[in-house]
Design an enzyme around this catalytic site. Structure first.
Site, PDB file in Angstrom:
ATOM      1  N   THR B  22     -15.047  26.047  -2.445  1.00 40.77           N
ATOM      2  CA  THR B  22     -13.362  26.133  -2.317  1.00 40.77           C
ATOM      3  C   THR B  22     -12.899  27.171  -3.311  1.00 40.77           C
ATOM      4  O   THR B  22     -13.175  27.296  -4.535  1.00 40.77           O
ATOM      5  CB  THR B  22     -12.801  24.588  -2.301  1.00 40.77           C
ATOM      6  OG1 THR B  22     -11.589  24.836  -1.861  1.00 40.77           O
ATOM      7  CG2 THR B  22     -12.700  23.994  -3.846  1.00 40.77           C
ATOM      8  N   CYS B  28      -3.996  22.335  -7.646  1.00 39.67           N
ATOM      9  CA  CYS B  28      -4.681  21.544  -6.947  1.00 39.67           C
ATOM     10  C   CYS B  28      -6.069  21.109  -7.631  1.00 39.67           C
ATOM     11  O   CYS B  28      -6.289  21.808  -8.633  1.00 39.67           O
ATOM     12  CB  CYS B  28      -5.346  22.227  -5.524  1.00 39.67           C
ATOM     13  SG  CYS B  28      -3.833  22.768  -4.503  1.00 39.67           S
ATOM     14  N   HIS B  45     -10.682  19.147  -1.665  1.00 44.57           N
ATOM     15  CA  HIS B  45      -9.638  20.334  -2.310  1.00 44.57           C
ATOM     16  C   HIS B  45      -8.292  19.743  -2.173  1.00 44.57           C
ATOM     17  O   HIS B  45      -7.574  19.826  -1.119  1.00 44.57           O
ATOM     18  CB  HIS B  45      -9.609  21.682  -1.526  1.00 44.57           C
ATOM     19  CG  HIS B  45      -8.557  22.771  -2.175  1.00 44.57           C
ATOM     20  ND1 HIS B  45      -9.247  24.035  -2.367  1.00 44.57           N
ATOM     21  CD2 HIS B  45      -7.457  22.598  -2.878  1.00 44.57           C
ATOM     22  CE1 HIS B  45      -8.101  24.805  -3.158  1.00 44.57           C
ATOM     23  NE2 HIS B  45      -7.163  23.942  -3.188  1.00 44.57           N
TER      24      HIS B  45
END
Lengths: 205, 161
Positions: B22, B28, B45
Site C-alpha cells: 500500500t 491513514c 489501509h
C-alpha cells in the site's frame, strides 16, 4: 438521489469557468513574481473518489509540496496548491536569489518561501473567485506538507476534517514554457457550497 | 511476480509467495496481519478510526473498527487460524504543519493509530511491529512468504519493522 448526482454538465462548466478565472489570476501573480510566462491547462472539474485524486497529478510516491487552506464563508471549501519537488526547489532557489540547483532538500527557509508563495497564489485565486461570484471567502492560515503525493493528498482531506468518500474537484495545471515550473491548483467546494455558488451567479442547482 | 496493490480505504488478502503493498500512508494507518503457519497475509489501509460517528457507511474498509475484524474473518475463511495471526502497523502521521488550531486538535493520524491498537487488542492479536506517528508518509509492503514488513519513506532506505 445523492447530492453529487444532481450535478450536470452545465454545473461542471460553471465550475471549470471558476477554475479558469481563479487559476488565471493566480498564474498571473506567479508570472509577475517570477518575471516569466506561465501557461495554464484547461481546468477539469468533476466528482471523484478520494483515491483517484492523486491520479490527476502522478504516482502515489512522487514527492510533492502542498500548501492547503480551509476557506470559510457562505460557500466553504478548500483550496490547494501543489508543486512537484523539482518545481518547489526551483522556486526556492529563484526567489531566494540562489544559483539554481542549490536547494537539494527542504529546510525551514524553503518551507517559508513555499508557504508564502502558496499564500499569494491562493489569495489571487480567491480574489478572482470572489469577484466573479460576489461572495466573500475567508481563507484559514496555510498548512504545509512535503512528501509522497498519496500521503499528502489523502491527509489534506482527512486532517482538514473532510471525511466523505468522494469530492468535487476543480483542477488546473500550470507550467512555465521556459523553466521546469509545474504545479496544480485545486478548488474543493463543500457539498453545501455549490448551491450558494450557483445561486450567486443567478442559477439554480 | 507483481505486488498486489491495496488502495486507500481497501483491504486485500494474499498467500505465499505474493507481496501486498500500500502506497503513501499519511494520516491513514496500514495494518498488516499474518499467519506464519498458513502463510496467509492481509493488508488494510484504513482512513478513519470510528465508524460509529457516521450515520451512513458506504465503505466498511475505510474504518479501523470495521476493516480489521472484517479482514480477520476473511483470513479465517482463507484458512488462517485466529490464534496464529500477528500484526504490524504503520502510518498515522500528521502530514500538515500549520498554526491553525483546528488542524492541530484534530490529529486524525494519532487517533487512527490508537484505534487500530485498541481493535487489535480486543481481537487478541499481538502487535509485533509498529512504525507510527511523525510527520512523513510511508509505503508499506507485506511479504507473505516470510511475514516481513518493509517501510519506504522519502529520502530514506527501505527498512524492516
Amino acid at each position: 438521489m445523492g447530492f453529487w448526482e444532481q450535478l450536470n454538465a452545465f454545473h461542471l462548466d460553471v465550475l471549470r469557468e471558476i477554475g479558469n478565472i481563479g487559476a488565471g489570476n493566480a498564474a498571473t501573480a506567479l508570472a509577475a513574481m517570477l518575471n516569466q510566462r506561465i501557461n495554464m491547462s484547461v481546468p477539469r472539474a468533476g466528482v471523484l473518489p478520494l483515491k483517484e485524486i492523486p491520479n490527476l497529478i502522478g504516482q502515489e510516491e512522487d514527492p510533492v509540496a502542498c500548501v492547503e487552506f480551509g476557506v470559510t464563508g457562505r460557500a466553504p471549501g478548500k483550496i490547494m496548491f501543489l508543486l512537484t519537488q523539482e518545481s518547489a526547489f526551483f522556486l526556492i532557489d529563484f526567489l531566494l536569489g540562489q544559483p539554481l540547483g542549490t536547494t537539494r532538500r527542504l529546510d525551514d527557509m524553503g518551507i517559508s518561501v513555499l508557504t508564502e508563495v502558496g499564500n499569494i497564489l491562493s489569495g489571487s485565486f480567491l480574489t478572482a473567485f470572489a469577484e466573479f461570484c460576489k461572495l466573500e471567502f475567508i481563507p484559514s492560515v496555510p498548512a504545509f506538507a512535503f512528501d509522497m503525493l498519496g500521503a499528502v493528498l489523502s491527509s489534506a482531506f482527512l486532517e482538514g476534517g473532510y471525511f466523505a468518500d468522494q469530492a468535487l474537484v476543480v483542477e488546473t495545471q500550470f507550467y512555465s514554457p521556459e523553466t521546469q515550473i509545474s504545479g496544480y491548483f485545486f478548488l474543493i467546494p463543500e457539498e453545501n457550497a455549490l448551491g450558494v455558488i450557483m445561486e450567486s451567479l443567478g442559477m439554480k442547482i | 511476480m507483481e505486488d498486489i496493490k491495496v488502495g486507500i480505504g481497501e483491504w486485500k488478502i494474499a498467500r505465499e509467495p505474493q507481496r501486498l503493498i500500500t502506497l503513501g500512508l499519511g494520516s491513514c494507518v496500514g495494518v498488516a496481519l499474518y499467519d506464519r503457519r498458513a502463510a496467509i497475509g492481509g493488508l488494510a489501509h484504513v482512513m478513519l478510526p470510528d465508524s460509529k460517528q457516521f450515520a451512513e457507511i458506504t465503505n466498511r474498509a475505510k474504518f479501523a473498527d470495521l476493516a480489521i475484524p472484517d479482514l480477520v474473518e476473511e483470513m479465517l475463511r482463507w484458512g488462517a487460524r485466529r490464534e496464529n495471526i500477528i500484526a504490524k502497523i504503520a502510518g498515522g502521521a500528521r502530514m500538515f504543519s500549520s498554526a491553525d488550531h483546528r488542524l492541530t486538535t484534530l490529529n486524525i493520524g494519532e487517533r487512527n493509530a490508537a484505534m487500530v491498537l485498541k481493535v487489535l487488542e480486543t481481537l487478541k492479536i499481538p502487535v509485533v511491529g509498529q512504525d507510527t506517528g511523525g510527520n512523513y508518509g510511508r509505503t508499506m509492503i507485506l511479504d507473505t512468504a516470510s511475514g516481513k514488513v518493509f517501510i519506504r519513506t522519502l529520502g530514506r532506505p527501505l527498512r524492516e519493522i
